[in-house]
Design an enzyme around this catalytic site. Structure first.
Site, PDB file in Angstrom:
ATOM      1  CG  HIS A  14      39.048  35.497  40.311  1.00 21.69           C
ATOM      2  ND1 HIS A  14      38.821  36.765  40.793  1.00 21.69           N
ATOM      3  CD2 HIS A  14      39.057  35.631  38.960  1.00 21.69           C
ATOM      4  CE1 HIS A  14      38.684  37.609  39.786  1.00 21.69           C
ATOM      5  NE2 HIS A  14      38.827  36.948  38.676  1.00 21.69           N
ATOM      6  CB  CYS A  33      33.614  36.728  36.153  1.00 20.05           C
ATOM      7  SG  CYS A  33      34.395  38.133  35.381  1.00 20.05           S
ATOM      8  CG  HIS A  39      38.884  34.262  34.725  1.00 17.79           C
ATOM      9  ND1 HIS A  39      37.682  34.034  35.360  1.00 17.79           N
ATOM     10  CD2 HIS A  39      39.203  35.545  34.970  1.00 17.79           C
ATOM     11  CE1 HIS A  39      37.287  35.158  35.946  1.00 17.79           C
ATOM     12  NE2 HIS A  39      38.191  36.091  35.740  1.00 17.79           N
ATOM     13  CG  HIS A  41      42.687  38.741  36.531  1.00 17.94           C
ATOM     14  ND1 HIS A  41      42.333  39.312  35.331  1.00 17.94           N
ATOM     15  CD2 HIS A  41      41.532  38.261  37.063  1.00 17.94           C
ATOM     16  CE1 HIS A  41      41.025  39.191  35.155  1.00 17.94           C
ATOM     17  NE2 HIS A  41      40.506  38.547  36.191  1.00 17.94           N
ATOM     18  CG  ASP A  79      52.560  34.725  43.425  1.00 16.44           C
ATOM     19  OD1 ASP A  79      51.900  35.052  42.419  1.00 16.44           O
ATOM     20  OD2 ASP A  79      53.777  34.477  43.385  1.00 16.44           O
ATOM     21  CG  HIS A  80      51.959  31.305  40.823  1.00 14.63           C
ATOM     22  ND1 HIS A  80      52.503  32.554  40.955  1.00 14.63           N
ATOM     23  CD2 HIS A  80      52.195  30.914  39.550  1.00 14.63           C
ATOM     24  CE1 HIS A  80      53.065  32.902  39.801  1.00 14.63           C
ATOM     25  NE2 HIS A  80      52.886  31.929  38.933  1.00 14.63           N
ATOM     26  CD  GLU A 124      39.759  41.601  37.665  1.00 11.48           C
ATOM     27  OE1 GLU A 124      39.147  41.028  38.578  1.00 11.48           O
ATOM     28  OE2 GLU A 124      39.197  42.038  36.634  1.00 11.48           O
TER      29      GLU A 124
END
Lengths: 136, 136
Positions: A14, A33, A39, A41, A79-80, A124
């Site tokens: 994100h 950010c 980037h 998490h 996810d991903h 996070e």
């Protein structure tokens, strides 16, 4: 009333950016950010439901059903993924941990049949998490 | 919509549990090993939970930079690598983790204006944790 919590993990990328802010404001408010390339998490999700224990099954909720609902409504879409570009809620809302917790609540609450959603917690990182209880 | 944000921090400090209001023997009986005159140390984990409406422009309850800055400057700088017994608030009060929880709650409650303080939770060890939510 008994509370039951199920954990899951998802990994996503994100970045934080508000098109209404100037480039300087975005950089000042969001810092690292704000990098438009994004980037990532490893998020940990905890979903807590509450309800009476069914006298026949001894369950608050069928864990298999809860797990399937979490997979179908949340993990399959998040996810991903690059949240800003692939998840509709974040086309207009910034994918902060706060907004991710709210979006997950909004996806799950209408789909849970037997138990009531109590809390969505999103980590996070191990030292930062947000709780959302569905409060206005 | 209202969300709760929790951040975990760590500091290391020493202390000795000893009350001047009790005779030596009673101190040893009440505090056991923690009454060792030379003190001992812990790696404390502090969880600060704040709450508030999620700002629609930033997606945040409060900017983490502000919370981290405050906690580093006012809490961690004060306690990290110190002997708690010689810090002003513990010259007349035993530096138990209960009292440490209350002291940190009061520092954040008095000084941090960017979000509402909900809770301070401290892990003294992996086995012990303490929470203070303010006077109920």
């Amino acid at each position: 009333m008994v509370y039951l919590t199920r954990k899951a993990e998802f990994s996503a990328s994100h970045y934080y950016h508000n098109p209404e802010f100037t480039a300087d404001e975005n950089a000042r408010i969001f810092g690292k950010c704000n990098n438009p390339n994004g980037h990532g998490h490893n998020y940990t999700l905890e979903v807590t439901v509450k309800g009476a224990v069914d006298p026949k099954s001894g369950f608050v909720v069928d864990l298999k059903q809860l797990k399937d609902t979490m997979n179908k409504e949340v993990l399959d879409s998040l996810d991903h993924r690059f949240l800003n570009k692939e998840v509709p809620e974040f086309f207009t809302r910034i994918p902060t941990t706060e907004n991710i917790a709210i979006a997950i609540w909004q996806r799950l609450a209408p789909k849970l049949k037997t138990a009531q959603l109590h809390r969505v917690r999103v980590y996070e990182t191990p030292d930062l998490f947000v709780d959302f209880y569905g409060e206005a | 919509m209202k969300a709760h944000l929790t951040r975990r921090y760590m500091f290391s400090a020493s202390h000795r549990l000893h009350s001047d209001e009790m005779p030596e023997e009673q101190n040893r009986a009440v505090y056991g090993k923690c009454n060792n005159p030379f003190g001992h140390g812990h790696n404390y984990v502090v969880e600060i939970t704040v709450s508030g409406p999620v700002d629609e422009r930033t997606g945040m309850v409060c900017n983490l930079v502000d919370l981290d800055g405050f906690v580093h400057q006012r809490v961690l700088e004060r306690y990290d690598h110190q002997n708690l017994n010689v810090i002003q608030e513990f010259t007349k009060q035993v530096p138990t983790t209960e009292n440490l929880c209350i002291a940190i709650y009061e520092i954040v409650q008095r000084g941090f204006r960017k979000a509402h303080l909900e809770r301070v939770r401290i892990e003294e060890t992996m086995m012990n944790s303490f929470e203070y939510l303010g006077e109920m």
